[in-house]
Design a protein around this motif. Sequence first.
Motif, short mmCIF file in Angstrom:
data_model
loop_
_atom_site.label_atom_id
_atom_site.label_comp_id
_atom_site.label_asym_id
_atom_site.label_seq_id
_atom_site.Cartn_x
_atom_site.Cartn_y
_atom_site.Cartn_z
N THR A 4 25.53 -3.11 17.95
CA THR A 4 26.97 -3.03 18.06
C THR A 4 26.64 -2.12 19.61
O THR A 4 25.66 -1.32 20.05
CB THR A 4 26.22 -0.65 17.40
N VAL A 5 28.65 -1.97 20.31
CA VAL A 5 27.85 -1.22 21.55
C VAL A 5 28.30 0.12 21.95
O VAL A 5 29.19 0.85 21.15
CB VAL A 5 29.49 -1.77 22.27
N THR A 6 27.72 0.63 22.65
CA THR A 6 27.72 2.72 22.34
C THR A 6 28.49 3.10 23.84
O THR A 6 28.04 2.19 24.54
CB THR A 6 26.43 3.13 21.90
N THR A 7 28.93 4.23 23.30
CA THR A 7 29.11 4.89 25.02
C THR A 7 28.24 5.51 25.35
O THR A 7 27.91 5.81 24.35
CB THR A 7 30.52 5.41 25.05
N LEU A 8 28.28 6.29 26.34
CA LEU A 8 27.15 7.56 26.95
C LEU A 8 27.65 8.66 26.24
O LEU A 8 26.93 9.37 25.85
CB LEU A 8 27.83 7.33 27.99
N GLU A 9 28.79 8.34 25.19
CA GLU A 9 29.61 9.94 24.71
C GLU A 9 29.20 9.79 23.54
O GLU A 9 29.84 10.40 22.37
CB GLU A 9 31.05 9.55 24.77
N ALA A 10 28.27 8.38 22.58
CA ALA A 10 27.58 8.29 21.66
C ALA A 10 28.64 7.72 20.14
O ALA A 10 28.27 8.17 19.58
CB ALA A 10 26.56 9.90 21.48
N LYS A 11 29.53 7.31 21.19
CA LYS A 11 30.65 6.50 20.10
C LYS A 11 30.60 5.58 20.36
O LYS A 11 30.06 4.87 21.59
CB LYS A 11 32.43 7.07 20.83
N GLU A 12 31.01 4.73 19.16
CA GLU A 12 31.03 3.35 19.31
C GLU A 12 31.92 2.56 19.43
O GLU A 12 33.38 2.88 19.64
CB GLU A 12 30.94 2.62 17.86
N GLY A 136 22.56 16.68 35.29
CA GLY A 136 22.88 17.73 34.27
C GLY A 136 23.54 17.04 32.86
O GLY A 136 22.70 17.12 31.85
N PRO A 137 24.33 16.59 33.38
CA PRO A 137 25.77 16.50 32.51
C PRO A 137 24.84 15.11 31.54
O PRO A 137 24.69 14.86 30.54
CB PRO A 137 26.83 15.76 33.21
N PHE A 142 22.60 11.45 27.17
CA PHE A 142 21.06 10.99 27.37
C PHE A 142 20.49 11.88 25.73
O PHE A 142 19.80 11.27 24.92
CB PHE A 142 19.68 10.71 28.20
N ALA A 143 20.18 12.88 25.67
CA ALA A 143 19.26 13.83 25.12
C ALA A 143 20.45 13.49 23.40
O ALA A 143 19.62 13.20 22.10
CB ALA A 143 19.17 14.98 24.96
N THR A 144 21.18 13.26 23.65
CA THR A 144 21.69 12.98 22.38
C THR A 144 22.46 11.38 22.38
O THR A 144 22.12 11.66 20.58
CB THR A 144 23.64 13.10 23.03
N LEU A 145 21.87 10.32 22.43
CA LEU A 145 21.51 9.35 22.67
C LEU A 145 20.45 9.09 22.26
O LEU A 145 19.81 8.20 21.30
CB LEU A 145 22.31 8.67 23.60
N ALA A 166 20.55 9.70 37.67
CA ALA A 166 19.75 8.87 36.32
C ALA A 166 18.29 9.23 37.02
O ALA A 166 17.11 8.99 36.43
CB ALA A 166 19.68 8.01 35.97
N ARG A 167 18.47 9.22 38.88
CA ARG A 167 17.00 8.61 39.00
C ARG A 167 16.11 10.41 39.28
O ARG A 167 14.70 9.79 39.60
CB ARG A 167 17.05 8.37 40.69
N ASN A 168 16.46 11.28 38.66
CA ASN A 168 15.43 12.90 38.82
C ASN A 168 15.61 12.69 37.33
O ASN A 168 14.72 14.24 37.12
CB ASN A 168 16.47 14.05 39.41
N ILE A 169 15.52 12.33 35.98
CA ILE A 169 15.47 12.05 34.88
C ILE A 169 13.97 11.43 34.95
O ILE A 169 13.83 10.18 35.17
CB ILE A 169 16.69 11.42 34.32
N PRO A 170 12.93 11.79 34.61
CA PRO A 170 11.37 11.64 33.83
C PRO A 170 11.66 10.02 32.84
O PRO A 170 12.77 10.61 31.66
CB PRO A 170 10.96 12.30 33.47
#
Length: 216
Positions: A4-12, A136-137, A142-145, A166-170
């Motif tokens: 299944t392909v997903t988006t960054l908004e957690a939608k299929e 931030g956004p 990523f937390a939602t996913l 993304a480079r600032n996210i551990p």
Amino acid sequence: MKATVTTLEAKEAGEIELADAIFGLEPRKDILHRMVRWQQLKRMAGTHATQDRSQVSVTGRKMYKQKGTGGARHRDKSVPQWRGGGKAFGPKPRSHAIDLPKKVRALALRHALSAKAKAGEIVVLSEARSENGKTGPLKKQFATLGWKSALIIDGAALDDAFARAARNIPHIDVLPIAGINVFDILRREKLVLTKAAVEALDVRFADVKAKVAEAK
């Protein structure tokens, strides 16, 4: 194998076919171990060095006369027995790299991808893009996913805004398809492939897919 392909908004966003020749192998730990060891040894600097007796800076004067002292015979202080003397058989700069056939390296990559697929840790993303390049956004997405530790592989070129955000996210790594490697795949929990990355892998292993199709 369907994914299944997903988006960054957690939608299929539909489905995509993952080739069994790339993602459907039975993972072999020995091949993965050989590849990780090859990568680790190749990246070692090998700059360790010690001074031998010809390189240390000490006086060349004989310590005391040869005979009559009741002690052992010694010359100068450059020998390893004395503090400040040269190191005997110490390390010198060298390459730690070992040989590994190109075919084995390619096979190891397919085994790593198959290991992630078998464990259910592969995610196919429609595209890896950020509108404003803000961390931030993207972190909230990523937390939602549920991505706490992930390697994100995009196509031939990265979206600069997404990579910057993304480079600032551990525990999040972003690489183009040219940088995909076994070590980074295995050290992150999730492997996130964009549709462009999946298509690039299909092209890269087109000959393998053709051989598997002929065998069937």
